[in-house]
Write a protein that holds these residues in place. Structure first.
Motif, PDB file in Angstrom:
ATOM      1  N   MET A  27     -64.353 -30.391  47.417  1.00 36.11           N
ATOM      2  CA  MET A  27     -62.763 -30.941  46.983  1.00 36.11           C
ATOM      3  C   MET A  27     -62.314 -31.874  46.699  1.00 36.11           C
ATOM      4  SD  MET A  27     -59.524 -29.660  49.000  1.00 36.11           S
ATOM      5  CE  MET A  27     -59.697 -27.773  49.544  1.00 36.11           C
ATOM      6  N   GLU A  28     -61.817 -32.351  46.335  1.00 39.04           N
ATOM      7  CA  GLU A  28     -61.327 -33.963  45.373  1.00 39.04           C
ATOM      8  C   GLU A  28     -60.236 -34.281  46.535  1.00 39.04           C
ATOM      9  OE1 GLU A  28     -62.692 -35.633  42.746  1.00 39.04           O
ATOM     10  OE2 GLU A  28     -64.033 -33.997  43.000  1.00 39.04           O
ATOM     11  N   PRO A  29     -60.121 -36.045  46.694  1.00 43.21           N
ATOM     12  CA  PRO A  29     -59.549 -36.796  48.049  1.00 43.21           C
ATOM     13  C   PRO A  29     -58.221 -35.503  47.986  1.00 43.21           C
ATOM     14  CG  PRO A  29     -61.237 -37.662  47.305  1.00 43.21           C
ATOM     15  CD  PRO A  29     -61.274 -36.330  45.973  1.00 43.21           C
ATOM     16  N   GLN A  30     -57.367 -36.224  46.487  1.00 44.00           N
ATOM     17  CA  GLN A  30     -55.840 -35.757  46.402  1.00 44.00           C
ATOM     18  C   GLN A  30     -56.018 -34.738  46.760  1.00 44.00           C
ATOM     19  OE1 GLN A  30     -53.966 -37.626  45.831  1.00 44.00           O
ATOM     20  NE2 GLN A  30     -52.059 -36.495  45.731  1.00 44.00           N
ATOM     21  N   GLU A  31     -56.671 -33.740  46.117  1.00 43.73           N
ATOM     22  CA  GLU A  31     -57.107 -32.184  46.672  1.00 43.73           C
ATOM     23  C   GLU A  31     -56.769 -31.645  48.387  1.00 43.73           C
ATOM     24  OE1 GLU A  31     -58.322 -27.326  44.948  1.00 43.73           O
ATOM     25  OE2 GLU A  31     -59.580 -29.259  45.109  1.00 43.73           O
ATOM     26  N   ARG A  32     -57.873 -32.542  48.761  1.00 48.68           N
ATOM     27  CA  ARG A  32     -58.248 -32.109  50.310  1.00 48.68           C
ATOM     28  C   ARG A  32     -56.088 -32.754  50.976  1.00 48.68           C
ATOM     29  NH1 ARG A  32     -63.101 -32.355  53.096  1.00 48.68           N
ATOM     30  NH2 ARG A  32     -62.134 -33.553  54.729  1.00 48.68           N
ATOM     31  N   LEU A  33     -55.633 -33.860  50.694  1.00 49.56           N
ATOM     32  CA  LEU A  33     -54.510 -34.266  50.619  1.00 49.56           C
ATOM     33  C   LEU A  33     -53.285 -33.007  50.875  1.00 49.56           C
ATOM     34  CD1 LEU A  33     -54.589 -38.394  50.443  1.00 49.56           C
ATOM     35  CD2 LEU A  33     -54.817 -36.796  52.655  1.00 49.56           C
ATOM     36  N   GLU A  34     -53.080 -32.627  49.566  1.00 45.41           N
ATOM     37  CA  GLU A  34     -51.868 -32.162  49.389  1.00 45.41           C
ATOM     38  C   GLU A  34     -52.889 -30.859  50.352  1.00 45.41           C
ATOM     39  OE1 GLU A  34     -52.924 -31.424  44.877  1.00 45.41           O
ATOM     40  OE2 GLU A  34     -52.123 -33.528  44.715  1.00 45.41           O
ATOM     41  N   ASN A  35     -53.892 -29.662  50.836  1.00 45.10           N
ATOM     42  CA  ASN A  35     -53.834 -28.714  51.194  1.00 45.10           C
ATOM     43  C   ASN A  35     -53.552 -29.020  53.286  1.00 45.10           C
ATOM     44  OD1 ASN A  35     -56.162 -26.290  50.409  1.00 45.10           O
ATOM     45  ND2 ASN A  35     -55.974 -28.668  49.047  1.00 45.10           N
ATOM     46  N   ILE A  36     -53.785 -30.619  53.320  1.00 44.16           N
ATOM     47  CA  ILE A  36     -54.002 -30.951  54.761  1.00 44.16           C
ATOM     48  C   ILE A  36     -52.180 -30.597  54.759  1.00 44.16           C
ATOM     49  CG2 ILE A  36     -53.582 -32.492  56.445  1.00 44.16           C
ATOM     50  CD1 ILE A  36     -56.475 -33.265  55.380  1.00 44.16           C
ATOM     51  N   ALA A  37     -51.229 -31.320  53.456  1.00 45.80           N
ATOM     52  CA  ALA A  37     -49.521 -31.108  54.412  1.00 45.80           C
ATOM     53  C   ALA A  37     -48.991 -29.674  54.172  1.00 45.80           C
ATOM     54  CB  ALA A  37     -49.573 -32.329  52.585  1.00 45.80           C
ATOM     55  N   GLU A  38     -49.645 -28.831  53.004  1.00 44.16           N
ATOM     56  CA  GLU A  38     -49.510 -27.397  53.105  1.00 44.16           C
ATOM     57  C   GLU A  38     -49.864 -27.366  54.104  1.00 44.16           C
ATOM     58  OE1 GLU A  38     -48.310 -25.254  51.053  1.00 44.16           O
ATOM     59  OE2 GLU A  38     -47.506 -26.935  49.807  1.00 44.16           O
ATOM     60  N   ALA A  39     -50.795 -26.758  55.042  1.00 44.57           N
ATOM     61  CA  ALA A  39     -51.514 -26.655  55.980  1.00 44.57           C
ATOM     62  C   ALA A  39     -50.461 -27.104  57.114  1.00 44.57           C
ATOM     63  CB  ALA A  39     -52.190 -26.968  56.233  1.00 44.57           C
ATOM     64  N   LEU A  40     -49.916 -28.159  57.471  1.00 46.99           N
ATOM     65  CA  LEU A  40     -48.969 -28.613  58.311  1.00 46.99           C
ATOM     66  C   LEU A  40     -47.017 -28.081  57.954  1.00 46.99           C
ATOM     67  CD1 LEU A  40     -50.465 -32.021  59.039  1.00 46.99           C
ATOM     68  CD2 LEU A  40     -50.432 -30.352  60.365  1.00 46.99           C
ATOM     69  N   SER A  41     -47.184 -27.977  56.808  1.00 52.18           N
ATOM     70  CA  SER A  41     -45.886 -27.401  56.655  1.00 52.18           C
ATOM     71  C   SER A  41     -45.160 -28.595  55.569  1.00 52.18           C
ATOM     72  CB  SER A  41     -44.736 -26.638  57.085  1.00 52.18           C
ATOM     73  OG  SER A  41     -45.721 -25.848  58.030  1.00 52.18           O
TER      74      SER A  41
ATOM     75  N   GLN B 124     -59.668 -30.809  59.178  1.00 45.77           N
ATOM     76  CA  GLN B 124     -59.219 -31.803  58.487  1.00 45.77           C
ATOM     77  C   GLN B 124     -60.359 -33.394  59.342  1.00 45.77           C
ATOM     78  OE1 GLN B 124     -55.295 -32.784  60.819  1.00 45.77           O
ATOM     79  NE2 GLN B 124     -54.782 -34.545  60.120  1.00 45.77           N
ATOM     80  N   GLY B 125     -60.774 -34.718  58.495  1.00 39.70           N
ATOM     81  CA  GLY B 125     -60.966 -35.013  59.352  1.00 39.70           C
ATOM     82  C   GLY B 125     -62.758 -35.213  58.682  1.00 39.70           C
ATOM     83  N   ASP B 126     -62.908 -34.457  59.143  1.00 44.75           N
ATOM     84  CA  ASP B 126     -64.770 -33.529  58.333  1.00 44.75           C
ATOM     85  C   ASP B 126     -64.785 -33.708  56.881  1.00 44.75           C
ATOM     86  OD1 ASP B 126     -67.273 -32.723  58.499  1.00 44.75           O
ATOM     87  OD2 ASP B 126     -66.490 -31.163  59.168  1.00 44.75           O
ATOM     88  N   MET B 127     -65.256 -35.042  56.681  1.00 45.76           N
ATOM     89  CA  MET B 127     -65.640 -35.228  55.202  1.00 45.76           C
ATOM     90  C   MET B 127     -66.849 -34.614  54.671  1.00 45.76           C
ATOM     91  SD  MET B 127     -62.816 -36.903  54.352  1.00 45.76           S
ATOM     92  CE  MET B 127     -63.079 -36.829  52.628  1.00 45.76           C
ATOM     93  N   ASP B 128     -67.682 -34.166  55.695  1.00 47.24           N
ATOM     94  CA  ASP B 128     -68.938 -34.188  55.677  1.00 47.24           C
ATOM     95  C   ASP B 128     -69.311 -32.473  54.407  1.00 47.24           C
ATOM     96  OD1 ASP B 128     -70.007 -36.355  55.647  1.00 47.24           O
ATOM     97  OD2 ASP B 128     -70.140 -36.118  57.694  1.00 47.24           O
TER      98      ASP B 128
END
Length: 140
Positions: free
Chosen positions: A1-15, A64-68
């Motif tokens: 997953m690309e970095p931007q997509e990771r951020l978008e997913n975290i934002a979605e999960a956090l509502s 979240q926070g686990d880049m590996d």
């Protein structure tokens, strides 16, 4: 997953796209001029627990926070409140201090009972607790 997509997913999960209110609470501050750190940390823990019990705040994805770890997309959260622990809200008097947006309602001298009123009436009910507020300054 690309970095931007990771951020978008975290934002979605956090509502984040669906949030209606955001509370910033002075807690765990570096310089505890406004209130003892032990008091503000107790209020922070209470806020987190109450919002979780009310199902008002969504959790971030477990990855979240686990880049590996290459994560699966996160399920969208359904919470309506964001919470942020702030080191200093710059009032530094009559703490614990909190501010709720989008209204920009500022509260001071918080204890558990006052925080519960803010949670119930303002964060959940949408009505600022005027008798507890000392300032209002919405962002425009």
């Amino acid at each position: 997953m690309e970095p931007q997509e990771r951020l978008e997913n975290i934002a979605e999960a956090l509502s984040i796209p669906r949030v209606q209110r955001h509370i910033l609470l002075c807690a765990d501050q570096t310089n505890d001029k406004c209130a003892p750190r032990s008091v503000t940390n107790e209020l922070w823990t209470h806020l987190k627990n109450r919002l979780k019990a009310l199902d008002a705040a969504s959790a971030p994805p477990k990855w979240q926070g686990d880049m590996d770890h290459d994560p699966d997309p996160a399920e969208p959260g359904h919470g309506s409140v964001l919470r942020t622990k702030a080191d200093c809200l710059r009032i530094c008097e009559q703490g614990c201090i909190a501010v709720v947006y989008p209204e920009g309602t500022w509260y001071a001298n918080l204890d558990i009972a006052k925080l519960d009123r803010i949670i119930d009436e303002h964060l959940m009910g949408g009505e600022p607790v005027d008798e507890l507020a000392f300032a209002v300054g919405g962002l425009s």
